[in-house]
Design an enzyme around this catalytic site. Structure first.
Site, PDB file in Angstrom:
ATOM      1  N   GLU A 190       3.123   2.060   5.902  1.00 21.33           N
ATOM      2  CA  GLU A 190       3.098   3.192   4.958  1.00 21.33           C
ATOM      3  C   GLU A 190       4.076   4.296   5.369  1.00 21.33           C
ATOM      4  O   GLU A 190       3.912   5.451   4.977  1.00 21.33           O
ATOM      5  CB  GLU A 190       1.682   3.769   4.832  1.00 21.33           C
ATOM      6  CG  GLU A 190       0.612   2.777   4.379  1.00 21.33           C
ATOM      7  CD  GLU A 190       0.796   2.234   2.967  1.00 21.33           C
ATOM      8  OE1 GLU A 190       1.738   2.637   2.265  1.00 21.33           O
ATOM      9  OE2 GLU A 190      -0.028   1.371   2.575  1.00 21.33           O
ATOM     10  N   HIS A 235      -3.895   8.657   6.944  1.00 21.29           N
ATOM     11  CA  HIS A 235      -4.380   7.723   5.926  1.00 21.29           C
ATOM     12  C   HIS A 235      -5.554   6.939   6.495  1.00 21.29           C
ATOM     13  O   HIS A 235      -5.433   6.341   7.573  1.00 21.29           O
ATOM     14  CB  HIS A 235      -3.258   6.774   5.507  1.00 21.29           C
ATOM     15  CG  HIS A 235      -3.702   5.621   4.670  1.00 21.29           C
ATOM     16  ND1 HIS A 235      -4.375   5.784   3.468  1.00 21.29           N
ATOM     17  CD2 HIS A 235      -3.578   4.278   4.842  1.00 21.29           C
ATOM     18  CE1 HIS A 235      -4.635   4.586   2.960  1.00 21.29           C
ATOM     19  NE2 HIS A 235      -4.173   3.661   3.768  1.00 21.29           N
ATOM     20  N   HIS A 241      -8.696   1.907  -2.406  1.00 22.18           N
ATOM     21  CA  HIS A 241      -7.949   1.701  -1.149  1.00 22.18           C
ATOM     22  C   HIS A 241      -8.341   2.714  -0.059  1.00 22.18           C
ATOM     23  O   HIS A 241      -8.729   2.322   1.030  1.00 22.18           O
ATOM     24  CB  HIS A 241      -6.445   1.764  -1.451  1.00 22.18           C
ATOM     25  CG  HIS A 241      -5.573   1.498  -0.268  1.00 22.18           C
ATOM     26  ND1 HIS A 241      -4.378   0.836  -0.340  1.00 22.18           N
ATOM     27  CD2 HIS A 241      -5.720   1.820   1.054  1.00 22.18           C
ATOM     28  CE1 HIS A 241      -3.833   0.730   0.860  1.00 22.18           C
ATOM     29  NE2 HIS A 241      -4.623   1.332   1.723  1.00 22.18           N
ATOM     30  N   HIS A 282      -9.297   4.456   5.479  1.00 25.66           N
ATOM     31  CA  HIS A 282     -10.034   3.669   4.486  1.00 25.66           C
ATOM     32  C   HIS A 282     -11.491   4.147   4.478  1.00 25.66           C
ATOM     33  O   HIS A 282     -12.372   3.506   5.059  1.00 25.66           O
ATOM     34  CB  HIS A 282      -9.932   2.178   4.817  1.00 25.66           C
ATOM     35  CG  HIS A 282      -8.544   1.624   4.683  1.00 25.66           C
ATOM     36  ND1 HIS A 282      -8.216   0.327   5.002  1.00 25.66           N
ATOM     37  CD2 HIS A 282      -7.395   2.204   4.236  1.00 25.66           C
ATOM     38  CE1 HIS A 282      -6.925   0.127   4.763  1.00 25.66           C
ATOM     39  NE2 HIS A 282      -6.403   1.252   4.308  1.00 25.66           N
ATOM     40  N   GLU A 321     -19.672  23.814   1.276  1.00 28.24           N
ATOM     41  CA  GLU A 321     -18.447  24.154   2.015  1.00 28.24           C
ATOM     42  C   GLU A 321     -17.183  23.570   1.369  1.00 28.24           C
ATOM     43  O   GLU A 321     -16.076  24.024   1.645  1.00 28.24           O
ATOM     44  CB  GLU A 321     -18.543  23.657   3.465  1.00 28.24           C
ATOM     45  CG  GLU A 321     -18.586  22.150   3.557  1.00 28.24           C
ATOM     46  CD  GLU A 321     -18.424  21.611   4.988  1.00 28.24           C
ATOM     47  OE1 GLU A 321     -18.876  20.500   5.223  1.00 28.24           O
ATOM     48  OE2 GLU A 321     -17.842  22.298   5.840  1.00 28.24           O
TER      49      GLU A 321
HETATM   50  O1  2HA Z   1      -2.920  -1.635   7.032  1.00 29.05           O
HETATM   51  O2  2HA Z   1      -3.858   0.975   5.678  1.00 29.05           O
HETATM   52  O3  2HA Z   1      -2.310   0.921   3.566  1.00 29.05           O
HETATM   53  C1  2HA Z   1      -2.498  -0.333   7.014  1.00 29.05           C
HETATM   54  C2  2HA Z   1      -2.887   0.283   5.747  1.00 29.05           C
HETATM   55  C3  2HA Z   1      -2.036   0.042   4.579  1.00 29.05           C
HETATM   56 ZN    ZN Z   2      -4.442   1.567   3.748  1.00 30.68          ZN
END
Ligand code: 2HA
Ligand code: ZN
Length: 274
Positions: free
Chosen positions: A115, A139, A210, A141, A169
């Protein structure tokens, strides 16, 4: 000073491990990047060795000459704490903002996160709109936010308002709101462009089905932002699991009063009547 002894490296490792412990980084899921300060580059550069230039896959001219600490493609957050030099590294951006080279870490032929285009395009926007204050892009998940992308309409308005309502909050922690990117193929320039457009006005962007991107000044604030949004999503998932009709909630006027007392500006577009 050794890279691994530097305070920012220790902060990077702790944040990655905290994310792992939250359950947001199954297998190689998620990625983290940090735009280094020039004094931090000077502090550790004796340990640098120069790799070959490679294409970023997008163009980030406003990041020319910057150095980033980034997690590696295919690397597991779970391993960051025990195998740091294999799991992440430091890269330098060239003077056009089109190529990068590895200066430290990513040992064993590793590459920066898949990414990288999204991370760098988000950094470029945040560097501009915050006058250089923001340094972290994260980032993850996040389970509950992902679950909500299957049941709520995929609009900035609905996600912001619903997540504001679930914990008092929230509007204080993310007063600008949250953006939503519809499902797209990850890893490329297209999703990076859409995400970075949202980063012009928000610190959080949800990727439908995602995960989430968060941006912030430092590791604590960025991790805390991700954690706050995901916690609120967890409360909403629990609530929706009991009933689809809330008996009571925080109202638009309640938000207006809160905004006044806490001296935040809450855009009226999120305070619609339902
Ligand atoms: O595997 O999270 O979006 C890495 C990630 C791809
Ligand atoms: Zn990801």
């Amino acid at each position: 000073m050794k890279v691994l002894d530097a305070e920012f490296t220790q902060g990077f490792i702790r944040m990655a491990n905290d994310g792992w412990e939250q359950g947001w980084h199954e297998r190689n899921g998620g990625n983290l990047s940090y735009r280094m300060k020039s004094e931090e580059v000077d502090m550790v550069k004796e340990e640098f060795s120069t790799g070959d230039w490679r294409e970023i896959g997008t163009c980030v001219p406003d990041l020319a000459g910057e150095f980033f600490m980034v997690t590696g493609s295919g690397k597991f957050f779970r391993n960051v704490i025990i195998k740091p030099a294999e799991s992440f590294g430091i890269i330098e951006i060239d003077e056009k903002g089109e190529n990068y080279r590895i200066m430290w870490g990513l040992e064993g032929g590793a590459r920066p996160t898949s990414e990288l285009p999204s991370h760098l395009m988000n950094h470029e926007v945040k560097k501009r709109v915050t006058d250089g204050k923001y340094r972290v892009i994260y980032h993850a998940h996040t389970t509950n936010v992902i679950a909500l992308t299957f049941v709520l309409p995929l609009t900035d308005e609905v996600f912001t308002r619903e997540l504001w309502e679930m914990a008092t909050e929230c509007p204080v922690v993310f007063p600008d709101g949250i953006g939503v990117v519809p499902w797209m193929v990850p890893g490329g320039r297209e999703i990076a462009v859409e995400t970075s457009k949202l980063m012009e006005k928000y610190d959080v962007a949800i990727w439908a089905h995602h995960g989430m991107f968060a941006a912030g000044e430092d590791f604590d604030l960025t991790f805390g932002l991700m954690h706050t949004v995901e916690k609120s999503a967890e409360i909403l998932v629990k609530t929706l699991s009991m009933t689809n009709a809330k008996r009571q909630t925080i109202t638009p006027d309640d938000f207006r009063h809160l905004a006044k007392d806490f001296k935040v500006t809450l855009p009226e577009k999120f305070l619609f009547e339902k």
